[in-house]
Motif scaffolding. Structure first.
Motif, PDB file in Angstrom:
ATOM      1  N   ARG A  10       0.799  -1.163   0.156  1.00 47.74           N
ATOM      2  CA  ARG A  10       0.005  -0.189   0.063  1.00 47.74           C
ATOM      3  C   ARG A  10       0.919   1.137  -0.061  1.00 47.74           C
ATOM      4  NH1 ARG A  10      -4.490  -0.446  -1.647  1.00 47.74           N
ATOM      5  NH2 ARG A  10      -5.315   1.247  -0.591  1.00 47.74           N
ATOM      6  N   TRP A  11       0.441   2.175  -0.698  1.00 47.32           N
ATOM      7  CA  TRP A  11       1.604   3.140  -0.989  1.00 47.32           C
ATOM      8  C   TRP A  11       0.496   4.536  -0.624  1.00 47.32           C
ATOM      9  CZ3 TRP A  11       6.529   2.343  -1.677  1.00 47.32           C
ATOM     10  CH2 TRP A  11       6.859   1.220  -2.135  1.00 47.32           C
ATOM     11  N   SER A  12       1.258   5.536   0.010  1.00 49.22           N
ATOM     12  CA  SER A  12       0.569   6.845   0.234  1.00 49.22           C
ATOM     13  C   SER A  12       0.317   7.744  -0.884  1.00 49.22           C
ATOM     14  CB  SER A  12       1.479   7.471   1.479  1.00 49.22           C
ATOM     15  OG  SER A  12       2.866   7.853   0.975  1.00 49.22           O
ATOM     16  N   SER A  13       1.290   7.791  -1.875  1.00 46.01           N
ATOM     17  CA  SER A  13       0.979   8.357  -3.329  1.00 46.01           C
ATOM     18  C   SER A  13       1.929   7.802  -4.322  1.00 46.01           C
ATOM     19  CB  SER A  13       1.509   9.606  -3.087  1.00 46.01           C
ATOM     20  OG  SER A  13       2.943   9.835  -2.627  1.00 46.01           O
ATOM     21  N   ARG A  14       1.547   8.173  -5.406  1.00 46.65           N
ATOM     22  CA  ARG A  14       2.341   8.015  -6.895  1.00 46.65           C
ATOM     23  C   ARG A  14       3.581   8.466  -6.627  1.00 46.65           C
ATOM     24  NH1 ARG A  14      -1.691   9.599 -11.844  1.00 46.65           N
ATOM     25  NH2 ARG A  14      -3.399   8.544 -11.194  1.00 46.65           N
ATOM     26  N   THR A  15       3.878   9.689  -5.938  1.00 47.36           N
ATOM     27  CA  THR A  15       5.318   9.983  -5.939  1.00 47.36           C
ATOM     28  C   THR A  15       6.123   9.195  -4.980  1.00 47.36           C
ATOM     29  OG1 THR A  15       4.369  12.373  -6.027  1.00 47.36           O
ATOM     30  CG2 THR A  15       6.479  12.282  -4.860  1.00 47.36           C
ATOM     31  N   HIS A  52       4.451  14.314 -13.940  1.00 45.82           N
ATOM     32  CA  HIS A  52       2.846  13.589 -13.917  1.00 45.82           C
ATOM     33  C   HIS A  52       3.071  12.069 -13.970  1.00 45.82           C
ATOM     34  CE1 HIS A  52      -1.047  13.287 -15.114  1.00 45.82           C
ATOM     35  NE2 HIS A  52      -1.061  12.366 -16.146  1.00 45.82           N
ATOM     36  N   LEU A  53       2.719  11.412 -13.188  1.00 43.30           N
ATOM     37  CA  LEU A  53       3.238   9.969 -12.874  1.00 43.30           C
ATOM     38  C   LEU A  53       1.925   8.966 -13.174  1.00 43.30           C
ATOM     39  CD1 LEU A  53       4.991  10.420  -9.582  1.00 43.30           C
ATOM     40  CD2 LEU A  53       6.146  10.033 -11.937  1.00 43.30           C
ATOM     41  N   PRO A  54       2.226   7.881 -13.911  1.00 42.82           N
ATOM     42  CA  PRO A  54       1.189   6.898 -13.984  1.00 42.82           C
ATOM     43  C   PRO A  54       0.603   6.394 -12.857  1.00 42.82           C
ATOM     44  CG  PRO A  54       3.334   6.036 -14.653  1.00 42.82           C
ATOM     45  CD  PRO A  54       3.544   7.439 -14.288  1.00 42.82           C
ATOM     46  N   PRO A  55      -0.775   5.929 -13.011  1.00 36.52           N
ATOM     47  CA  PRO A  55      -1.367   5.231 -11.464  1.00 36.52           C
ATOM     48  C   PRO A  55      -0.153   4.200 -11.270  1.00 36.52           C
ATOM     49  CG  PRO A  55      -2.881   5.326 -13.364  1.00 36.52           C
ATOM     50  CD  PRO A  55      -1.572   5.734 -13.883  1.00 36.52           C
ATOM     51  N   ILE A  56      -0.355   3.903  -9.770  1.00 34.61           N
ATOM     52  CA  ILE A  56       0.531   2.651  -9.231  1.00 34.61           C
ATOM     53  C   ILE A  56      -0.136   1.294  -9.653  1.00 34.61           C
ATOM     54  CG2 ILE A  56       0.871   1.269  -7.112  1.00 34.61           C
ATOM     55  CD1 ILE A  56       0.904   4.067  -5.911  1.00 34.61           C
ATOM     56  N   PRO A  57       0.358   0.466 -10.309  1.00 31.33           N
ATOM     57  CA  PRO A  57       0.021  -0.817 -10.869  1.00 31.33           C
ATOM     58  C   PRO A  57      -0.858  -1.441  -9.643  1.00 31.33           C
ATOM     59  CG  PRO A  57       1.995  -0.507 -11.675  1.00 31.33           C
ATOM     60  CD  PRO A  57       1.840   0.169 -10.596  1.00 31.33           C
ATOM     61  N   GLU A  61      -6.654   4.126  -8.214  1.00 28.01           N
ATOM     62  CA  GLU A  61      -5.874   5.249  -8.882  1.00 28.01           C
ATOM     63  C   GLU A  61      -6.140   6.441  -7.621  1.00 28.01           C
ATOM     64  OE1 GLU A  61      -5.897   8.149 -12.623  1.00 28.01           O
ATOM     65  OE2 GLU A  61      -6.734   6.584 -12.758  1.00 28.01           O
ATOM     66  N   ALA A  62      -7.501   6.735  -7.289  1.00 23.68           N
ATOM     67  CA  ALA A  62      -7.824   7.707  -6.548  1.00 23.68           C
ATOM     68  C   ALA A  62      -7.367   7.630  -5.479  1.00 23.68           C
ATOM     69  CB  ALA A  62      -9.443   7.619  -6.164  1.00 23.68           C
ATOM     70  N   ASP A  63      -6.859   6.493  -4.826  1.00 22.32           N
ATOM     71  CA  ASP A  63      -6.070   6.563  -3.581  1.00 22.32           C
ATOM     72  C   ASP A  63      -4.857   6.972  -3.450  1.00 22.32           C
ATOM     73  OD1 ASP A  63      -8.463   5.201  -2.451  1.00 22.32           O
ATOM     74  OD2 ASP A  63      -7.401   3.338  -2.294  1.00 22.32           O
ATOM     75  N   THR A  64      -4.049   7.359  -4.730  1.00 16.48           N
ATOM     76  CA  THR A  64      -2.737   7.640  -4.950  1.00 16.48           C
ATOM     77  C   THR A  64      -2.313   8.755  -5.567  1.00 16.48           C
ATOM     78  OG1 THR A  64      -2.467   6.054  -6.939  1.00 16.48           O
ATOM     79  CG2 THR A  64      -2.174   5.001  -4.536  1.00 16.48           C
ATOM     80  N   LEU A  65      -3.118   9.596  -5.438  1.00 17.93           N
ATOM     81  CA  LEU A  65      -3.037  10.911  -6.282  1.00 17.93           C
ATOM     82  C   LEU A  65      -2.247  11.593  -5.622  1.00 17.93           C
ATOM     83  CD1 LEU A  65      -6.463  11.829  -7.773  1.00 17.93           C
ATOM     84  CD2 LEU A  65      -4.482  10.961  -9.272  1.00 17.93           C
ATOM     85  N   ARG A  67      -0.261  15.175  -4.091  1.00 19.29           N
ATOM     86  CA  ARG A  67      -0.913  16.546  -3.333  1.00 19.29           C
ATOM     87  C   ARG A  67      -1.197  17.530  -4.384  1.00 19.29           C
ATOM     88  NH1 ARG A  67       3.469  20.352  -2.254  1.00 19.29           N
ATOM     89  NH2 ARG A  67       5.377  19.336  -2.870  1.00 19.29           N
ATOM     90  N   HIS A  68      -0.993  17.491  -5.644  1.00 22.79           N
ATOM     91  CA  HIS A  68      -0.975  18.738  -6.533  1.00 22.79           C
ATOM     92  C   HIS A  68      -2.341  18.499  -7.340  1.00 22.79           C
ATOM     93  CE1 HIS A  68       2.961  20.270  -5.782  1.00 22.79           C
ATOM     94  NE2 HIS A  68       3.664  19.164  -6.043  1.00 22.79           N
ATOM     95  N   ALA A  69      -2.847  16.949  -7.015  1.00 27.15           N
ATOM     96  CA  ALA A  69      -3.972  16.628  -7.818  1.00 27.15           C
ATOM     97  C   ALA A  69      -5.452  17.652  -7.319  1.00 27.15           C
ATOM     98  CB  ALA A  69      -4.392  15.396  -7.461  1.00 27.15           C
ATOM     99  N   THR A  70      -6.000  18.136  -8.519  1.00 26.50           N
ATOM    100  CA  THR A  70      -7.050  18.907  -8.054  1.00 26.50           C
ATOM    101  C   THR A  70      -8.254  18.045  -7.848  1.00 26.50           C
ATOM    102  OG1 THR A  70      -7.797  18.811 -10.419  1.00 26.50           O
ATOM    103  CG2 THR A  70      -6.314  20.488 -10.021  1.00 26.50           C
ATOM    104  N   ARG A  71      -9.367  18.888  -7.403  1.00 24.92           N
ATOM    105  CA  ARG A  71     -10.764  18.070  -6.688  1.00 24.92           C
ATOM    106  C   ARG A  71     -11.112  17.347  -8.214  1.00 24.92           C
ATOM    107  NH1 ARG A  71     -15.286  21.000  -3.861  1.00 24.92           N
ATOM    108  NH2 ARG A  71     -16.410  19.404  -3.075  1.00 24.92           N
ATOM    109  N   ALA A  72     -11.020  17.764  -9.338  1.00 23.54           N
ATOM    110  CA  ALA A  72     -11.694  17.173 -10.492  1.00 23.54           C
ATOM    111  C   ALA A  72     -10.694  16.056 -10.919  1.00 23.54           C
ATOM    112  CB  ALA A  72     -11.748  18.340 -11.728  1.00 23.54           C
TER     113      ALA A  72
END
Length: 87
Positions: A10-15, A52-57, A61-65, A67-72
């Motif tokens: 489990r990862w806190s973010s894509r970064t 701009h990183l791809p999702p974590i395989p 996806e929504a769990d790992t965006l 901090r720069h991700a917008t609400r949209a």
């Protein structure tokens, strides 16, 4: 990364994930001590934070965006997770 091979990670973010991938690809996880690699980890993390990183395989996806991700961005990622990642 051992948990990754077992699909229990489990990862806190894509970064963090993509920085860890690069970090382990360089063989730096085998370093003797954290002080010896801390500066390199910080540099990889800062670099990944600007990309701009791809999702974590295998992870929603929504769990790992980052901090720069917008609400949209978060809403679209959540919708893609619901429909199985289809675009």
């Amino acid at each position: 990364m051992a948990l990754r091979r077992q699909r229990r990670d489990r990862w806190s973010s894509r970064t963090v994930f993509w920085a860890a991938v690069r970090f382990s690809a360089c063989g730096e996880l085998r370093a003797e001590s954290w002080p010896a690699v801390a500066q390199r980890w910080a540099a990889l993390l800062a670099e990944a934070d600007q990309e701009h990183l791809p999702p974590i395989p295998g992870q929603a996806e929504a769990d790992t965006l980052g901090r720069h991700a917008t609400r949209a961005d978060r809403a679209l990622a959540h919708m893609r997770d619901i429909v199985g990642g289809r675009h």
